[in-house]
Design an enzyme around this catalytic site. Structure first.
Site, PDB file in Angstrom:
ATOM      1  N   TRP A   1     103.319  12.924  44.250  1.00 45.92           N
ATOM      2  CA  TRP A   1     103.034  12.360  42.922  1.00 45.92           C
ATOM      3  C   TRP A   1     101.707  12.857  42.361  1.00 45.92           C
ATOM      4  O   TRP A   1     101.512  12.871  41.152  1.00 45.92           O
ATOM      5  CB  TRP A   1     103.075  10.836  42.953  1.00 45.92           C
ATOM      6  CG  TRP A   1     104.486  10.341  43.119  1.00 45.92           C
ATOM      7  CD1 TRP A   1     104.996   9.688  44.193  1.00 45.92           C
ATOM      8  CD2 TRP A   1     105.575  10.520  42.205  1.00 45.92           C
ATOM      9  NE1 TRP A   1     106.338   9.445  44.014  1.00 45.92           N
ATOM     10  CE2 TRP A   1     106.713   9.945  42.791  1.00 45.92           C
ATOM     11  CE3 TRP A   1     105.716  11.118  40.954  1.00 45.92           C
ATOM     12  CZ2 TRP A   1     107.962   9.939  42.170  1.00 45.92           C
ATOM     13  CZ3 TRP A   1     106.965  11.106  40.334  1.00 45.92           C
ATOM     14  CH2 TRP A   1     108.061  10.519  40.942  1.00 45.92           C
TER      15      TRP A   1
ATOM     16  N   TRP B   1     103.032  17.060  41.363  1.00 44.33           N
ATOM     17  CA  TRP B   1     104.217  17.669  40.743  1.00 44.33           C
ATOM     18  C   TRP B   1     104.140  17.682  39.219  1.00 44.33           C
ATOM     19  O   TRP B   1     104.589  18.625  38.591  1.00 44.33           O
ATOM     20  CB  TRP B   1     105.496  17.042  41.299  1.00 44.33           C
ATOM     21  CG  TRP B   1     106.309  16.219  40.368  1.00 44.33           C
ATOM     22  CD1 TRP B   1     106.208  14.872  40.188  1.00 44.33           C
ATOM     23  CD2 TRP B   1     107.369  16.657  39.509  1.00 44.33           C
ATOM     24  NE1 TRP B   1     107.127  14.454  39.270  1.00 44.33           N
ATOM     25  CE2 TRP B   1     107.864  15.534  38.845  1.00 44.33           C
ATOM     26  CE3 TRP B   1     107.951  17.897  39.249  1.00 44.33           C
ATOM     27  CZ2 TRP B   1     108.889  15.599  37.931  1.00 44.33           C
ATOM     28  CZ3 TRP B   1     108.986  17.953  38.332  1.00 44.33           C
ATOM     29  CH2 TRP B   1     109.449  16.821  37.684  1.00 44.33           C
TER      30      TRP B   1
ATOM     31  N   ILE C   1     101.221  17.406  36.687  1.00 41.70           N
ATOM     32  CA  ILE C   1      99.775  17.262  36.508  1.00 41.70           C
ATOM     33  C   ILE C   1      99.412  16.594  35.168  1.00 41.70           C
ATOM     34  O   ILE C   1      98.529  15.729  35.142  1.00 41.70           O
ATOM     35  CB  ILE C   1      99.054  18.616  36.698  1.00 41.70           C
ATOM     36  CG1 ILE C   1      99.200  19.088  38.138  1.00 41.70           C
ATOM     37  CG2 ILE C   1      97.579  18.549  36.316  1.00 41.70           C
ATOM     38  CD1 ILE C   1      98.564  18.206  39.186  1.00 41.70           C
TER      39      ILE C   1
ATOM     40  N   VAL D   1     100.917  14.246  33.481  1.00 44.20           N
ATOM     41  CA  VAL D   1     101.086  12.791  33.594  1.00 44.20           C
ATOM     42  C   VAL D   1     100.101  12.220  34.617  1.00 44.20           C
ATOM     43  O   VAL D   1      99.477  11.187  34.386  1.00 44.20           O
ATOM     44  CB  VAL D   1     102.551  12.426  33.980  1.00 44.20           C
ATOM     45  CG1 VAL D   1     102.662  10.965  34.361  1.00 44.20           C
ATOM     46  CG2 VAL D   1     103.476  12.727  32.816  1.00 44.20           C
TER      47      VAL D   1
ATOM     48  N   TYR E   1      94.472   4.368  35.896  1.00 51.06           N
ATOM     49  CA  TYR E   1      94.114   4.067  37.287  1.00 51.06           C
ATOM     50  C   TYR E   1      92.606   3.832  37.437  1.00 51.06           C
ATOM     51  O   TYR E   1      92.181   2.779  37.921  1.00 51.06           O
ATOM     52  CB  TYR E   1      94.584   5.228  38.156  1.00 51.06           C
ATOM     53  CG  TYR E   1      94.405   5.044  39.638  1.00 51.06           C
ATOM     54  CD1 TYR E   1      95.119   4.085  40.335  1.00 51.06           C
ATOM     55  CD2 TYR E   1      93.518   5.862  40.359  1.00 51.06           C
ATOM     56  CE1 TYR E   1      94.967   3.934  41.702  1.00 51.06           C
ATOM     57  CE2 TYR E   1      93.374   5.719  41.737  1.00 51.06           C
ATOM     58  CZ  TYR E   1      94.100   4.758  42.398  1.00 51.06           C
ATOM     59  OH  TYR E   1      93.952   4.610  43.749  1.00 51.06           O
TER      60      TYR E   1
ATOM     61  N   HIS F   1     110.362   5.470  32.814  1.00 46.19           N
ATOM     62  CA  HIS F   1     111.570   6.147  33.313  1.00 46.19           C
ATOM     63  C   HIS F   1     112.821   5.376  32.864  1.00 46.19           C
ATOM     64  O   HIS F   1     113.809   5.959  32.422  1.00 46.19           O
ATOM     65  CB  HIS F   1     111.534   6.257  34.838  1.00 46.19           C
ATOM     66  CG  HIS F   1     110.740   7.432  35.320  1.00 46.19           C
ATOM     67  ND1 HIS F   1     109.375   7.403  35.464  1.00 46.19           N
ATOM     68  CD2 HIS F   1     111.118   8.682  35.682  1.00 46.19           C
ATOM     69  CE1 HIS F   1     108.945   8.582  35.891  1.00 46.19           C
ATOM     70  NE2 HIS F   1     109.979   9.371  36.030  1.00 46.19           N
TER      71      HIS F   1
ATOM     72  N   TYR G   1     130.465   5.403  32.277  1.00 40.68           N
ATOM     73  CA  TYR G   1     131.898   5.611  32.079  1.00 40.68           C
ATOM     74  C   TYR G   1     132.638   4.273  31.990  1.00 40.68           C
ATOM     75  O   TYR G   1     133.511   4.088  31.160  1.00 40.68           O
ATOM     76  CB  TYR G   1     132.482   6.458  33.224  1.00 40.68           C
ATOM     77  CG  TYR G   1     132.379   7.936  32.970  1.00 40.68           C
ATOM     78  CD1 TYR G   1     132.739   8.474  31.744  1.00 40.68           C
ATOM     79  CD2 TYR G   1     131.936   8.808  33.956  1.00 40.68           C
ATOM     80  CE1 TYR G   1     132.634   9.843  31.500  1.00 40.68           C
ATOM     81  CE2 TYR G   1     131.834  10.171  33.726  1.00 40.68           C
ATOM     82  CZ  TYR G   1     132.183  10.674  32.487  1.00 40.68           C
ATOM     83  OH  TYR G   1     132.083  12.017  32.246  1.00 40.68           O
TER      84      TYR G   1
END
Ligand code: COA
Length: 491
Positions: free
Chosen positions: A374, A377, A379, A381, A390, A415, A477
């Site tokens: 984290w 991967w 940068i 964000v 933070y 997300h 579906y």
């Protein structure tokens, strides 16, 4: 002639010492020969010494060869043993690539033979548009300019002192809340927006939210510093005060388009636009996006369709088989997406804007812990999370675990927002997937090390994502397409 003594019992240390001395003699002699050669001009004496040296050199070489014939073993580990210091697995990597290409070529052929060509340009367009004359997602994106101008106007008023900090903050809170709520309401209420179009519009608004939040924070920090240091200002910090309103407008739009979420008054800039680099990135962008679309239509959709029945009947063994089948194309898409977005697209935009900081990702593929993944991967964000969420939480006295949980909670919210709203259903799979990162990070850090940790990170990526994908697709579906005759046929 070989000395009689040479055939006597040879201990390992003696043999090694003999060989070493013979070898060092050779080196010395060779050096001597070179030195003598450089002195050739100094006369016949030097020439004589060179001939002698070369003769000696030849003798010692023969002696060395003799020893090599007699002793051919030494203390050493096998190459594949972890105790050996051997690290070069390039050939094995190439073998993996060859195997991957071969097995995928077989899969590709099998797929084409079974399904025919499923990629249909009309279907690709219909992912984004329901009606070719109505472009709701694009309109939504254009409307987002209003929120940018509100932020700019507020900042100008704050810089001039026309409104107080409190009023400015209230306007920002209102503006940022609307940025999140307005597109959500439009996507939920407007039937002409497709899920892909909706996800795109919400993605743009989410990025805008994070950018304007950063814009607000950085400008406030600068004002605070300006007030604190009144006259002894560094040039960079006083920039916002010396900017004309036109400059400010250009600069905020530069920031909006720049591939970063963190605002700054002086972005590092590259010297010029490299046309070759730009065209390469553009080629990659078009090539990889067409790859993704082909994999989705040709590979993923048939697997997903065939997974519906086992999912509805809760047939666990078939469900697992379909899940593992889906994991491969899903993972491939994710890897291609990573390269397409974080390398090709971001570098393309950065090059076009001469944006200098190209650290969009780090070596997440070597992650031995979930935390490392984290951190590396995504940068842009990660930087935003550290700078605006933070660290401010830590500075206010919140504990590390609480702050980390808060960041992951916010990330889980976004997300879920980006998936549930366009699909118009709230299932919390994405939210739970993100929140599960905290216990997973603890587990991997506590019980796994090195290569095992790295394998666990890969496994969580390869298996975790298709689980969420299958869940969403199944639910989508069931709630939206059960009456669709083509899907009923597939089931
Ligand atoms: C939560 C998260 C921000 C934690 O990051 P981290 O790097 O593990 O955090 P650390 O505790 O190691 O500390 C990071 C920084 O805070 C600083 N810090 C630590 N404790 C501090 C304190 N009490 N006060 C001030 N700073 C502190 C550290 O010095 C370090 O600074 P540096 O970056 O300048 O070296 C990170 O895991 C993250 O970004 N998670 C979300 C990622 C995400 O959702 N991405 C979405 C991608 S789609």
């Amino acid at each position: 002639m070989i000395d009689k003594e040479d055939f006597g019992p040879i201990t390992r240390s003696r043999r090694r010492a003999t060989i070493t001395s013979a070898k060092s003699e050779t080196v010395k002699l060779r050096n001597g020969a070179i030195a003598a050669a450089s002195d050739l001009k100094s006369g016949p004496k030097a020439r004589e010494s060179l001939t002698k040296n070369l003769q000696l050199n030849e003798d010692s070489k023969q002696k060395c060869d003799r020893y090599d014939k007699i002793s051919c073993h030494r203390l050493q580990e096998s190459m594949l043993s972890s105790a050996s210091s051997f690290k070069n697995y390039r050939g094995i990597l190439n073998w993996c690539v060859v195997m991957l290409v071969l097995s995928n070529a077989r899969l590709f052929l099998e797929n084409i033979l079974r399904n025919g060509i499923l990629v249909d340009p009309i279907q690709v367009v219909s992912l984004f548009l329901k009606d070719p004359y109505s472009w709701p997602a694009a309109c939504l994106v254009i409307v987002s300019n209003i929120f940018i101008l509100v932020a700019l106007y507020t900042e100008r008023k704050l810089a001039m002192g026309s409104i107080s900090e409190k009023v400015g903050l209230l306007i920002y809170i209102f503006n940022l809340t609307i940025i999140l709520c307005f597109p959500m309401v439009v996507v939920l209420k407007l039937p002409s927006i497709t899920p892909v179009g909706g996800a795109y519009a919400l993605g743009v608004y989410t990025i805008l939210f994070l950018k304007l939040y950063s814009y607000k924070d950085v400008n406030r920090w600068c004002r605070e510093r300006t007030q604190a240091k009144a006259r002894s200002l560094s040039r960079s910090l006083s920039l916002s005060n010396t900017m004309t309103s036109d400059d400010m407008r250009i600069y905020i739009y530069y920031f909006v388009f720049a591939p970063t979420l963190c605002y700054e008054l002086n972005f590092p800039r590259s010297e010029s636009i490299r046309m070759g680099f730009l065209l390469r990135r553009l080629f990659e962008m078009t090539y990889f996006i067409s790859n993704v679309l082909s994999i989705v239509f040709q590979w993923m959709v048939p697997i997903i369709r065939s997974s519906m029945k086992p999912l509805q009947e809760m047939d666990y063994s078939r469900m697992t088989e379909r899940l593992l089948r889906l994991a491969v194309p899903n993972h491939l898409i994710w890897l291609i997406f990573f390269y397409w977005f974080f390398h090709s697209s971001m570098n393309f935009v950065a090059e076009l804007l001469r944006f200098g900081d190209r650290e969009f990702y780090r070596d997440w593929w070597n992650s031995e812990t979930i935390t490392y993944f984290w951190q590396n991967w995504n940068i842009p964000v990660h930087k935003w999370c550290l700078r605006h969420f933070y660290k401010p939480l830590l500075r206010r006295g919140a504990g590390k675990l609480l702050s980390q949980s808060a960041v992951f909670f916010a990330s889980a919210f976004f997300h879920e927002y980006l998936v549930s709203v366009p699909l118009r259903m709230f299932r919390l799979w994405a939210f739970m997937g993100m929140m599960a990162q905290l216990p997973l990070a603890w587990f991997v850090a506590r019980f796994l090390r090195g290569n095992y940790g790295n394998a666990a990170v890969w496994l969580s990526l390869i298996i975790g994502q298709p689980i969420a994908v299958l869940m969403y697709v199944h639910d989508y579906y069931v709630t939206h397409c059960q009456d669709d005759p083509t899907i009923a046929e597939a089931l």
